[in-house]
Design a protein around this motif. Structure first.
Motif, PDB file in Angstrom:
ATOM      1  N   UNK A 136     -51.587  65.949-122.743  1.00  0.00           N
ATOM      2  CA  UNK A 136     -52.248  64.806-122.107  1.00  0.00           C
ATOM      3  C   UNK A 136     -53.467  64.372-122.902  1.00  0.00           C
ATOM      4  N   UNK A 137     -54.220  65.346-123.425  1.00  0.00           N
ATOM      5  CA  UNK A 137     -55.389  65.002-124.229  1.00  0.00           C
ATOM      6  C   UNK A 137     -54.973  64.300-125.522  1.00  0.00           C
ATOM      7  N   UNK A 138     -53.881  64.764-126.131  1.00  0.00           N
ATOM      8  CA  UNK A 138     -53.377  64.119-127.355  1.00  0.00           C
ATOM      9  C   UNK A 138     -53.017  62.664-127.087  1.00  0.00           C
ATOM     10  N   UNK A 139     -52.268  62.423-125.979  1.00  0.00           N
ATOM     11  CA  UNK A 139     -51.877  61.055-125.640  1.00  0.00           C
ATOM     12  C   UNK A 139     -53.099  60.189-125.349  1.00  0.00           C
ATOM     13  N   UNK A 140     -54.073  60.768-124.662  1.00  0.00           N
ATOM     14  CA  UNK A 140     -55.286  60.007-124.336  1.00  0.00           C
ATOM     15  C   UNK A 140     -56.051  59.647-125.610  1.00  0.00           C
ATOM     16  N   UNK A 141     -56.186  60.613-126.518  1.00  0.00           N
ATOM     17  CA  UNK A 141     -56.927  60.343-127.759  1.00  0.00           C
ATOM     18  C   UNK A 141     -56.230  59.277-128.596  1.00  0.00           C
ATOM     19  N   UNK A 142     -54.882  59.330-128.637  1.00  0.00           N
ATOM     20  CA  UNK A 142     -54.155  58.318-129.398  1.00  0.00           C
ATOM     21  C   UNK A 142     -54.342  56.937-128.781  1.00  0.00           C
ATOM     22  N   UNK A 143     -54.275  56.863-127.448  1.00  0.00           N
ATOM     23  CA  UNK A 143     -54.468  55.572-126.796  1.00  0.00           C
ATOM     24  C   UNK A 143     -55.896  55.075-126.980  1.00  0.00           C
ATOM     25  N   UNK A 144     -56.852  56.006-126.931  1.00  0.00           N
ATOM     26  CA  UNK A 144     -58.245  55.621-127.135  1.00  0.00           C
ATOM     27  C   UNK A 144     -58.472  55.149-128.567  1.00  0.00           C
ATOM     28  N   UNK A 145     -57.806  55.818-129.525  1.00  0.00           N
ATOM     29  CA  UNK A 145     -57.962  55.402-130.920  1.00  0.00           C
ATOM     30  C   UNK A 145     -57.468  53.976-131.112  1.00  0.00           C
ATOM     31  N   UNK A 146     -56.303  53.660-130.506  1.00  0.00           N
ATOM     32  CA  UNK A 146     -55.773  52.291-130.615  1.00  0.00           C
ATOM     33  C   UNK A 146     -56.689  51.301-129.910  1.00  0.00           C
ATOM     34  N   UNK A 147     -57.169  51.684-128.734  1.00  0.00           N
ATOM     35  CA  UNK A 147     -58.047  50.785-127.986  1.00  0.00           C
ATOM     36  C   UNK A 147     -59.358  50.554-128.731  1.00  0.00           C
ATOM     37  N   UNK A 148     -59.951  51.642-129.277  1.00  0.00           N
ATOM     38  CA  UNK A 148     -61.218  51.505-129.988  1.00  0.00           C
ATOM     39  C   UNK A 148     -61.043  50.729-131.283  1.00  0.00           C
TER      40      UNK A 148
END
Length: 225
Positions: free
Chosen positions: A89-101
């Motif tokens: 879940x943390x991996x998916x969140x970080x990837x989504x945050x990276x795209x969003x940022x």
């Protein structure tokens, strides 16, 4: 004269020493790794087998200890499963945050460029070189080198473009083989990166090709269910 015997409690009690209570399954799971618990279960299985051969039955103590370690094994597995789920879940969140940022960063970059363009227009139309505020100074300053400004990209010939191409290695080899030697060196110099093409490797090995240190096999992965 009558003597009265006075009995007092001893300073140090003479009770039998008590054994500490056996560790609970959750304590065993916390204090031992999965391999330690599994190894201990194997040892207990051997011990219970010896008891059966010697006395014909398994002691209550061995049964209780075996039960507690089996429960600890299950708790340890659950903890590992929960840990993997949290990390996924943390991996998916970080990837989504990276795209969003990254998208927000691009938006901020565009806004900064637009604001700079407006400031430049203001300075040029008023023949100013700078504007000063209490904290910042906005200055119209000449660049260190010339810039290329393109209003119609379609008129730029291919020889004046930088090409980023992506194709499989067999096509690369065919193009390279068709080039003269001097162009081959330039062609090779344009390669920025390459990586194994797994689908192509599978096809070649299935057709009978062999590469030292390369093989195709069906592997395994951990699935948390």
């Amino acid at each position: 004269m009558e003597t009265t015997l006075i009995t007092q409690n001893p300073v140090l009690p003479f009770d039998e020493p008590t054994q500490p209570p056996p560790a609970a399954p959750n304590a065993i799971a916390s204090d031992n790794s999965l391999l330690d618990i599994d190894r201990e279960i194997d040892v207990m299985l051997d011990l219970m087998q010896d008891e059966l051969e010697e006395t014909g039955e398994i002691s209550e103590e061995s049964r209780d200890r075996f039960q507690r370690f089996c429960e600890a094994f299950g708790q340890k597995v659950d903890r590992i499963g929960r840990f993997i789920r949290v990390m996924e879940a943390r991996e998916a969140y970080c990837k989504s945050e990276a795209a969003r940022l990254a998208a927000r960063g691009k938006t901020a970059e565009n806004k900064a460029a637009q604001t700079k363009a407006l400031v430049m227009y203001f300075l040029e139309t008023r023949s100013l070189t700078k504007m000063e505020g209490p904290q910042f100074t906005l200055r119209r300053q000449k660049n260190s080198q010339d810039s290329v400004k393109i209003k119609n990209p379609d008129v730029i010939p291919m020889r004046l473009r930088r090409v980023a191409a992506k194709f499989d290695g067999d096509l690369w080899e065919a193009i390279r083989a068709a080039l003269p030697e001097d162009l081959q060196r330039l062609f090779d110099g344009g390669m920025e990166d390459s990586s194994p093409h797994n689908d192509g490797i599978k096809r070649e090995i299935a057709a009978g090709a062999e590469f030292e240190g390369v093989f195709v096999a069906r592997g395994y992965h951990v699935r948390v269910a």
